[in-house]
Write an enzyme that holds these catalytic residues in place. Structure first.
Site, PDB file in Angstrom:
ATOM      1  N   ARG A 106       0.768  -1.250  -0.046  1.00 30.83           N
ATOM      2  CA  ARG A 106       0.115  -0.139  -0.106  1.00 30.83           C
ATOM      3  C   ARG A 106       0.697   1.345  -0.105  1.00 30.83           C
ATOM      4  O   ARG A 106       0.582   2.317  -0.528  1.00 30.83           O
ATOM      5  CB  ARG A 106      -0.914   0.074   1.357  1.00 30.83           C
ATOM      6  N   LYS A 203      -2.616   7.060   0.799  1.00 25.76           N
ATOM      7  CA  LYS A 203      -2.311   7.284   2.256  1.00 25.76           C
ATOM      8  C   LYS A 203      -1.456   8.415   2.620  1.00 25.76           C
ATOM      9  O   LYS A 203      -0.090   8.224   2.732  1.00 25.76           O
ATOM     10  CB  LYS A 203      -1.849   5.921   2.905  1.00 25.76           C
ATOM     11  N   GLU A 236     -15.894   5.430   5.483  1.00 23.94           N
ATOM     12  CA  GLU A 236     -15.050   4.876   6.487  1.00 23.94           C
ATOM     13  C   GLU A 236     -15.198   5.962   7.634  1.00 23.94           C
ATOM     14  O   GLU A 236     -15.653   6.753   7.679  1.00 23.94           O
ATOM     15  CB  GLU A 236     -13.635   4.886   5.812  1.00 23.94           C
TER      16      GLU A 236
HETATM   17  C1  LIG Z   1      -8.513   6.781   6.528  1.00 21.14           C
HETATM   18  C2  LIG Z   1      -8.157   5.385   7.062  1.00 21.14           C
HETATM   19  N1  LIG Z   1      -9.134   4.320   6.850  1.00 21.14           N
HETATM   20  C3  LIG Z   1      -9.005   2.804   7.241  1.00 21.14           C
HETATM   21  C4  LIG Z   1      -7.750   2.645   7.821  1.00 21.14           C
HETATM   22  C5  LIG Z   1      -7.286   1.305   8.268  1.00 21.14           C
HETATM   23  O1  LIG Z   1      -6.187   0.709   7.535  1.00 21.14           O
HETATM   24  P1  LIG Z   1      -5.496  -0.270   8.428  1.00 21.14           P
HETATM   25  O2  LIG Z   1      -6.309  -1.500   8.452  1.00 21.14           O
HETATM   26  O3  LIG Z   1      -4.448  -0.639   7.386  1.00 21.14           O
HETATM   27  O4  LIG Z   1      -4.745   0.228   9.593  1.00 21.14           O
HETATM   28  C6  LIG Z   1      -6.823   3.849   8.292  1.00 21.14           C
HETATM   29  C7  LIG Z   1      -5.686   3.441   8.914  1.00 21.14           C
HETATM   30  O5  LIG Z   1      -4.550   3.294   8.163  1.00 21.14           O
HETATM   31  C8  LIG Z   1      -7.118   4.962   7.641  1.00 21.14           C
HETATM   32  O6  LIG Z   1      -6.173   5.979   8.028  1.00 21.14           O
END
Ligand SMILES: Cc1ncc(COP(=O)(O)O)c(C=O)c1O
Length: 351
Positions: A106, A203, A236
């Site tokens: 990612r 991200k 989300e």
């Molecule tokens: C906006 C957002 N959505 C979802 C997630 C969940 O991702 P992960 O399961 O990789 O922590 C994160 C965290 O990284 C995030 O910043």
């Protein structure tokens, strides 16, 4: 403003910094600091604002530091003043790094989408992450790493000749109240607009909407917020994904085309197949979820690397299901914790 009573002892670095600042304001002068004074003041800043940062690698320094006062970036780094940077976070569980490859996948995708050059190969960055974790001595916590377009100007596009920066921080991780797991959380629909898909799936260090959503939720006396997209489908949460268990018993997760592809969610969607086999779940679906359907769900889950899986029991003024944590949240948390302790996605740290 006078300094807080607890810090009146001038022996503490904090008190010294307060005294210095007060003297500077009283004399009306701004000191021109030597390098030694800067280091000392950075130390005072950390004493005033304690952190649990254990080790930090900086490609700009070409090494690792363990003194939090030295975990700094040049101000003209474009990640600092323009947000031209990306990051990711992997978990450290009992001396092993969990699911690092998925987080690195990612990370590299985010770099590509952000037009960031890589300062080193994937294997080299992976090696630095593992070695920095070893130096930290921590067996449990979080590993966050960033890529920046580098220093060199206050312009928008990367400065000519700027070296991209790579940084790794080992820290104790974010912790959440125990009641989130025992009693469940309350969330609200945020009033802030969801990020456009390109920015949501990347991200990047631009987390303003996420920050504002979480602040809004706290101000409203609830635990977090939920973004809804323009079509009225669930997005989300601030730094976590959300998922649901429908009235018919299926696990449903929003599509990943307009939200971050959470590594935890992706792994859980695989692990949850075991619950389908055991008859705990009727099926698993990744699709658009209209808000009305989501509100009528039996369970609502918050999912992410730091929170793992936590039940949401109230959304705006409505209870989810019977208003209590449900069995699927608990079962998924168990599966994830088992995977984090003894699954096949663990990298042992060489301490
Ligand atoms: C906006 C957002 N959505 C979802 C997630 C969940 O991702 P992960 O399961 O990789 O922590 C994160 C965290 O990284 C995030 O910043």
């Amino acid at each position: 403003m006078s300094p807080p009573a607890a810090n009146h002892n001038p022996a503490t670095p904090h008190a010294r910094a307060v005294v210095q600042f007060a003297a500077m304001r009283a004399s009306g002068t701004l000191p021109i600091l030597t390098a030694e004074e800067v280091v000392s003041r950075l130390g005072a800043l950390r004493a005033r604002q304690p952190v649990t940062f254990r080790a930090f690698y900086s490609s700009q320094l070409g090494g690792i530091v363990t003194d939090p006062a030295l975990m700094v970036l040049p101000f003209d780094d474009h990640m600092v003043h323009r947000g031209h940077g990306i990051f990711d976070t992997a978990g450290l569980v009992d001396g092993k790094i969990y699911d690092l490859e998925a987080h690195l996948d990612r990370f590299l995708l985010s770099a590509e989408r952000s037009k960031l050059r890589l300062p080193a190969s994937r294997a080299e960055m992976r090696d630095v992450i593992i070695k920095t974790t070893g130096v930290s001595g921590r067996r449990d916590g979080s590993i966050r790493y960033w890529l920046s377009s580098g220093p060199g100007s206050l312009d928008l596009t990367p400065a000519t000749g700027a070296e991209p920066g790579f940084f790794v921080m080992i820290f104790d991780g974010l912790s959440y109240p125990a009641r989130w797991y025992t009693d469940g959380l309350k969330v609200m629909t945020t009033t802030y607009p969801i990020k456009a898909p390109l920015y949501a799936v990347t991200k990047a260090t631009n987390y303003l909407p996420n920050v504002l959503m979480q602040m809004e939720a706290k101000e409203a006396g609830v635990d977090n917020g939920v973004f809804i997209d323009a079509e009225g489908n669930v997005g989300e949460s601030s730094n976590m994904n959300v998922a649901f268990v429908t009235g018919g018993g299926a696990l449903v997760h929003p599509k990943f085309d307009h939200i971050l592809a959470g590594c935890t969610s992706l792994r859980l969607l695989e692990l949850a197949r075991g619950l389908v086999d055991r008859g705990v779940l009727a099926g698993i679906e990744v699709r658009d979820i209209p808000v009305a359907e989501a509100r009528a769900s039996r369970e609502m889950l918050l999912v992410g690397s730091s929170v793992k899986v936590a039940p949401i029991v109230r959304w705006d003024s409505q209870a989810i299901g019977d208003g209590r944590p449900g069995p699927v949240a608990n079962a998924l948390l168990g599966l994830l914790e088992e995977d984090m302790r003894s699954g096949d996605r663990l990298i042992p740290v060489p301490y």
